[in-house]
Design a protein around this motif. Structure first.
Motif, PDB file in Angstrom:
ATOM      1  N   UNK A 184       0.678  -1.649   0.249  1.00  0.00           N
ATOM      2  CA  UNK A 184      -0.026  -0.062  -0.078  1.00  0.00           C
ATOM      3  C   UNK A 184       1.134   1.027  -0.278  1.00  0.00           C
ATOM      4  N   UNK A 185       2.292   1.816   0.579  1.00  0.00           N
ATOM      5  CA  UNK A 185       2.729   2.925   1.067  1.00  0.00           C
ATOM      6  C   UNK A 185       3.173   2.522  -0.946  1.00  0.00           C
ATOM      7  N   UNK A 186       3.558   1.996  -1.891  1.00  0.00           N
ATOM      8  CA  UNK A 186       3.753   1.798  -2.810  1.00  0.00           C
ATOM      9  C   UNK A 186       2.853   2.569  -3.729  1.00  0.00           C
ATOM     10  N   UNK A 187       2.287   1.257  -4.390  1.00  0.00           N
ATOM     11  CA  UNK A 187       0.898   1.805  -4.570  1.00  0.00           C
ATOM     12  C   UNK A 187       0.606   2.882  -4.448  1.00  0.00           C
ATOM     13  N   UNK A 188      -0.311   3.162  -3.475  1.00  0.00           N
ATOM     14  CA  UNK A 188      -0.833   4.135  -2.635  1.00  0.00           C
ATOM     15  C   UNK A 188      -2.597   4.106  -2.293  1.00  0.00           C
ATOM     16  N   UNK A 189      -2.265   4.766  -0.677  1.00  0.00           N
ATOM     17  CA  UNK A 189      -3.882   3.985  -0.378  1.00  0.00           C
ATOM     18  C   UNK A 189      -4.802   5.381  -0.621  1.00  0.00           C
ATOM     19  N   UNK A 190      -4.600   6.231  -0.619  1.00  0.00           N
ATOM     20  CA  UNK A 190      -6.073   7.713  -0.677  1.00  0.00           C
ATOM     21  C   UNK A 190      -5.619   7.848  -2.087  1.00  0.00           C
ATOM     22  N   UNK A 191      -6.602   7.916  -2.885  1.00  0.00           N
ATOM     23  CA  UNK A 191      -7.169   8.470  -3.388  1.00  0.00           C
ATOM     24  C   UNK A 191      -6.141   9.364  -4.288  1.00  0.00           C
ATOM     25  N   UNK A 192      -6.797  10.668  -3.229  1.00  0.00           N
ATOM     26  CA  UNK A 192      -6.055  12.178  -3.415  1.00  0.00           C
ATOM     27  C   UNK A 192      -5.606  12.694  -2.732  1.00  0.00           C
ATOM     28  N   UNK A 193      -4.463  11.968  -1.769  1.00  0.00           N
ATOM     29  CA  UNK A 193      -4.503  13.324  -0.610  1.00  0.00           C
ATOM     30  C   UNK A 193      -4.749  14.661  -1.090  1.00  0.00           C
ATOM     31  N   UNK A 194      -5.089  15.468   0.442  1.00  0.00           N
ATOM     32  CA  UNK A 194      -4.867  16.375  -0.361  1.00  0.00           C
ATOM     33  C   UNK A 194      -4.281  17.573   0.810  1.00  0.00           C
ATOM     34  N   UNK A 195      -3.860  18.651   0.942  1.00  0.00           N
ATOM     35  CA  UNK A 195      -3.807  19.906   2.165  1.00  0.00           C
ATOM     36  C   UNK A 195      -4.684  20.948   1.706  1.00  0.00           C
ATOM     37  N   UNK A 200      -2.003  16.689  -4.009  1.00  0.00           N
ATOM     38  CA  UNK A 200      -0.688  17.112  -3.966  1.00  0.00           C
ATOM     39  C   UNK A 200      -0.529  16.105  -5.187  1.00  0.00           C
ATOM     40  N   UNK A 201      -1.077  14.738  -5.635  1.00  0.00           N
ATOM     41  CA  UNK A 201      -1.487  14.151  -6.815  1.00  0.00           C
ATOM     42  C   UNK A 201      -1.445  15.065  -8.008  1.00  0.00           C
ATOM     43  N   UNK A 202      -1.958  15.572  -7.988  1.00  0.00           N
ATOM     44  CA  UNK A 202      -2.470  16.483  -9.372  1.00  0.00           C
ATOM     45  C   UNK A 202      -1.477  17.564  -9.753  1.00  0.00           C
ATOM     46  N   UNK A 264      -7.750   6.198 -11.183  1.00  0.00           N
ATOM     47  CA  UNK A 264      -7.744   4.748 -10.725  1.00  0.00           C
ATOM     48  C   UNK A 264      -6.460   5.051  -9.382  1.00  0.00           C
ATOM     49  N   UNK A 265      -5.495   5.443  -9.660  1.00  0.00           N
ATOM     50  CA  UNK A 265      -4.430   5.029  -9.176  1.00  0.00           C
ATOM     51  C   UNK A 265      -4.103   5.691  -7.388  1.00  0.00           C
ATOM     52  N   UNK A 266      -4.453   5.432  -6.496  1.00  0.00           N
ATOM     53  CA  UNK A 266      -3.830   6.221  -4.940  1.00  0.00           C
ATOM     54  C   UNK A 266      -2.056   6.962  -5.563  1.00  0.00           C
ATOM     55  N   UNK A 267      -1.997   7.685  -4.496  1.00  0.00           N
ATOM     56  CA  UNK A 267      -0.525   8.700  -4.083  1.00  0.00           C
ATOM     57  C   UNK A 267      -0.521   8.003  -3.464  1.00  0.00           C
TER      58      UNK A 267
END
Length: 427
Positions: A184-195, A200-202, A264-267
């Motif tokens: 999960x650390x590698x693939x990305x657990x949260x879809x759209x982590x944000x502050x 962050x991802x976009x 689709x992918x988490x960050x």
């Protein structure tokens, strides 16, 4: 939330062992290519088999290990990242809705990446005018330190978003909720982590890595100029090709909102290391090689390489334009399509009738043109198109699997209408 975030039961990348291998393999390969193909190691090897001896020679030196961390380079990289964040915050830009998420919501994304590029161009041009090209050679001189800084930033962000994904109410990626920390650390657990409104991802997808790639290429041209008093045709080509590619991506920023990375992918570490380290420091391999190994192509070979790149870009851009028009309810070319049981429409003519991923074909042709600017003295500068082919095939296989889950029998009907995956009549 438990219904929205079901447990992931299907692994990619061969599961946790594969995720562990890639997590440490990508930074190792990033350092490896930087060290093995460098002026300090005697230039780029004549074969892949010469790389291990160069690496062994480097890592056997204690001084080399101490040289990995460069405080000035680390501060320089942090300043660059902070500049990109501040530019996102203060520069004007439209707020655009992303794709509908499975929680019934649509995120808003601030679109001003191209404005950031224009600001960088203005600052770069003013600095070049007032200080001269020698000031930009700091990137060449402190290369390994900058690579280290980007890797540290990648790990730091991946750990941060993984920890924050356990807060209540988070929408997780369907593929990143296995319960295994390594995976999960590698693939990305949260879809759209944000502050707040800062996604962050976009943000990482287009800004700090892509723009830095263009800056690095320009810095390599400055390095070559300070040595030769001129810039070779090959260096001009690689800068023009890749800058245009970066500018095109930033200008068409809304298009990224419908890609698999965003929808689709988490960050996690996979996207963090790819965006922040791999893109700027591996994709600039050709320009860095030309900085210490200048190549003059001549008018004939220059024309051929230019024609190949223009062809690739034409396919890439026209195919993406067809897709974007169609997804936004427009069909100016009257392209044919099939309607699935879900009501979704799939293009079956135009470039999307020639293959299921014609934009990948354009990308591949451009990648070959970029490597051809370095001539044929070493295979190392052709790493990018080889890697890129593997990456795109893997993405195509992932996309096919996801589409089969989504459309079922309709996807088999579509594949019969459009049998070629990337390269028409070949693959």
């Amino acid at each position: 939330m438990s219904e929205l975030n079901p447990r992931t039961t299907h692994y990619e990348f061969m599961g946790p062992p594969g995720a562990f291998a890639v997590t440490f393999g990508v930074p190792f390969l990033t350092f490896g290519l930087s060290l093995a193909c460098s002026e300090a190691s005697g230039g780029c090897p004549n074969s892949w088999w010469d790389i291990p001896p160069n690496l062994i020679k480097a890592v056997s030196s204690l001084d080399w290990w101490f040289s990995l961390f460069d405080l000035q380079a680390f501060v320089l990289y942090l300043a660059w990242y902070a500049f990109c964040v501040v530019s996102w915050a203060i520069l004007p830009g439209a707020w655009v809705e992303g794709s509908l998420m499975r929680n019934g919501q649509k995120k808003l994304y601030k679109i001003n990446a191209f404005s950031t590029l224009l600001l960088v161009l203005g600052i770069t041009g003013g600095t070049l005018w007032s200080k001269g090209p020698a000031i930009f050679t700091v990137i060449y001189d402190r290369w390994i330190g900058l690579v280290t800084a980007s890797v540290i930033m990648s790990f730091a962000q991946a750990f941060y978003v993984y920890a924050m994904s356990f807060q209540p109410g988070k929408l997780l990626a369907l593929g990143g909720n296995s319960g295994n920390f390594i995976y999960d650390f590698y693939i990305g657990r949260e879809l759209n982590p944000s502050v707040g409104s800062f996604d962050i991802k976009c943000f990482n997808e287009l800004r700090p890595g892509l723009i830095l790639w263009a800056i690095i290429n320009f810095a390599m041209a400055c390095e070559q100029y300070t040595r030769l008093g001129a810039v070779t045709d090959s260096m001009i080509l690689i800068n023009a090709f890749q800058f245009f590619y970066v500018a095109d991506a930033l200008y068409n920023e809304p298009s990224v909102l419908t890609t698999m990375d965003i929808t689709t992918d988490g960050f996690g570490f996979m996207l963090a290391i790819g965006d922040l380290a791999w893109v700027p420091f591996i994709y600039s391999l050709q320009a860095r090689y030309l900085a210490f190994h200048p190549v003059e192509l001549g008018p004939v070979f220059t024309s051929l390489v230019l024609a190949l790149n223009v062809t690739g870009y034409y396919i890439f851009r026209v195919a993406n334009a067809e897709k974007d028009d169609f997804r936004n309810g427009r069909n100016p070319k009257n392209l044919t399509f099939m309607v699935t049981a879900r009501g979704t429409k799939l293009l079956t003519s135009g470039w999307w009738g020639r293959s299921r991923h014609p934009n990948y074909l354009g990308d591949l042709l451009m990648s070959v043109a970029w490597s051809l600017t370095t001539g044929f003295s070493t295979p190392i500068t052709y790493f990018y198109p080889v890697y890129f082919l593997v990456l795109l095939i893997h993405r195509q296989l992932r996309d096919d699997e996801n589409c089969y889950k989504k459309y079922g029998a309709d996807w088999e009907k579509y594949k019969a209408l459009v049998p070629w995956r990337i390269i028409p009549y070949v693959y």
